[in-house]
Design an enzyme around this catalytic site. Structure first.
Site, PDB file in Angstrom:
ATOM      1  N   SER A 134      -7.671  27.705  10.063  1.00 42.70           N
ATOM      2  CA  SER A 134      -7.977  27.011   8.826  1.00 42.70           C
ATOM      3  C   SER A 134      -7.444  27.878   7.691  1.00 42.70           C
ATOM      4  O   SER A 134      -6.331  28.393   7.767  1.00 42.70           O
ATOM      5  CB  SER A 134      -9.481  26.765   8.707  1.00 42.70           C
ATOM      6  OG  SER A 134      -9.792  26.066   7.526  1.00 42.70           O
ATOM      7  N   TYR A 148      -4.210  19.103   1.077  1.00 41.96           N
ATOM      8  CA  TYR A 148      -4.311  20.278   1.943  1.00 41.96           C
ATOM      9  C   TYR A 148      -5.778  20.593   2.211  1.00 41.96           C
ATOM     10  O   TYR A 148      -6.185  20.814   3.355  1.00 41.96           O
ATOM     11  CB  TYR A 148      -3.616  21.460   1.288  1.00 41.96           C
ATOM     12  CG  TYR A 148      -3.606  22.721   2.110  1.00 41.96           C
ATOM     13  CD1 TYR A 148      -3.030  22.738   3.381  1.00 41.96           C
ATOM     14  CD2 TYR A 148      -4.156  23.910   1.627  1.00 41.96           C
ATOM     15  CE1 TYR A 148      -3.004  23.896   4.145  1.00 41.96           C
ATOM     16  CE2 TYR A 148      -4.129  25.069   2.380  1.00 41.96           C
ATOM     17  CZ  TYR A 148      -3.560  25.058   3.635  1.00 41.96           C
ATOM     18  OH  TYR A 148      -3.546  26.211   4.392  1.00 41.96           O
ATOM     19  N   LYS A 152      -8.035  20.596   5.771  1.00 47.05           N
ATOM     20  CA  LYS A 152      -8.729  21.787   6.255  1.00 47.05           C
ATOM     21  C   LYS A 152     -10.250  21.630   6.236  1.00 47.05           C
ATOM     22  O   LYS A 152     -10.943  22.166   7.111  1.00 47.05           O
ATOM     23  CB  LYS A 152      -8.303  23.010   5.431  1.00 47.05           C
ATOM     24  CG  LYS A 152      -6.833  23.394   5.607  1.00 47.05           C
ATOM     25  CD  LYS A 152      -6.495  23.724   7.059  1.00 47.05           C
ATOM     26  CE  LYS A 152      -5.081  24.250   7.209  1.00 47.05           C
ATOM     27  NZ  LYS A 152      -4.735  24.592   8.612  1.00 47.05           N
TER      28      LYS A 152
END
Length: 287
Positions: A134, A148, A152
């Protein structure tokens, strides 16, 4: 004790560094790449200790085929490493539908499907470890990285839950949260940025472009040291649920969690006020 590792994305970055460290110490590595020629040197140097296969982690049927082939070729695989991924930055409005889908498919759906494909084999062999890359961006956010972060944060939710789901099968799950490191991540992200709508030119979105394009902004993180910690974590029992790597990661996550906890505590009375009243006893009966 030597181990066998399955790692996605061993052509560069953390994946390449991990493969090199593991092979150098005598472990076996099954690595996936999108371009097979990028690991010709590893095949030539390590022979049968390095098994490789071409894989695009957005191709779900291919994931299941490659994972099956790896277990068939190597027998037991001790550690699954979900490393393949990239950063997509820019204003949410400036991203195309294709960019959004590819980010989610690569960073979130891909690791989920690799793990789903590997779990039956790990259960059958009596256990194993799963490491998933991660970032501190899976706990903290900043403007210009909405997709993004979405990938994650979703990744962390899945693997945090999976940690308890597979523990009874002797399968450990670890989420790795690195900060900035001296890999190709920033240059790759800079080349993939979405369009910048005029309305955002003088907003914090511009900071993202500055960070990604300024060669003077060198990350503090040492990829070799970070990878060494990831590898060493497999010897820890029980598996650590999270590993924070880098001073920036530690600072960002600590700040984000502190602010979130403070916000939750401030809402205690309001939160409790929305429950049904607790049942009370009247003449021996619940009302």
């Amino acid at each position: 004790m030597s181990r066998t590792w399955f790692i996605t994305g061993v052509n560069s970055g953390f994946g390449r560094e991990m493969a090199e460290q593991l092979l150098a110490r005598g472990d076996r590595v099954a690595g996936t790449v999108r371009k097979p020629e990028t690991v010709d040197d590893l095949r030539a140097k390590y022979g049968s200790d390095f098994w490789s296969e071409t894989l695009d982690v957005t191709d779900v049927p291919a994931i299941h085929r490659v994972v099956r082939r790896a277990f068939e070729a190597l027998g037991e695989i001790d550690v699954i490493v979900n490393n393949a991924g990239y950063g997509l930055f820019g204003a949410a409005e400036g991203l195309t539908d294709e960019q959004i889908r590819h980010q989610i498919d690569t960073n979130l759906v891909g690791p989920i499907q690799v793990t789903r494909a590997a779990l039956p084999y790990l259960r059958a062999q009596g256990g194993g470890r799963i490491l998933t890359l991660s970032t501190y961006g899976g706990q903290a956010t900043y403007p210009g990285a909405s997709l993004y972060h979405a990938s994650k944060w979703g990744l962390e939710g899945f693997f945090d839950s999976l940690y308890g789901e597979v523990a009874s099968f002797n399968i450990g799950v670890t989420i790795v949260e690195p900060g900035g490191a001296r890999t190709e991540f920033r240059s790759t992200a800079g080349a993939r940025m979405g369009a910048e709508p005029d309305a955002y030119k003088d907003t914090p979105i511009g900071m993202i472009r500055t960070v990604l394009s300024d060669p003077a902004r060198i990350p503090n993180g040492d990829p070799a040291k970070m990878v060494a910690v990831m590898i060493a974590s497999v010897d820890e029992t029980p598996a650590p649920k999270r590993i924070v790597l880098g001073s920036d990661s530690y600072a960002m996550i600590r700040k984000a969690l502190g602010e979130r906890l403070e916000s939750v505590e401030a809402q205690r009375e309001r939160a409790l006020s929305t429950d049904y009243p607790r049942a009370v006893l009247q003449d021996g009966n619940l009302s």
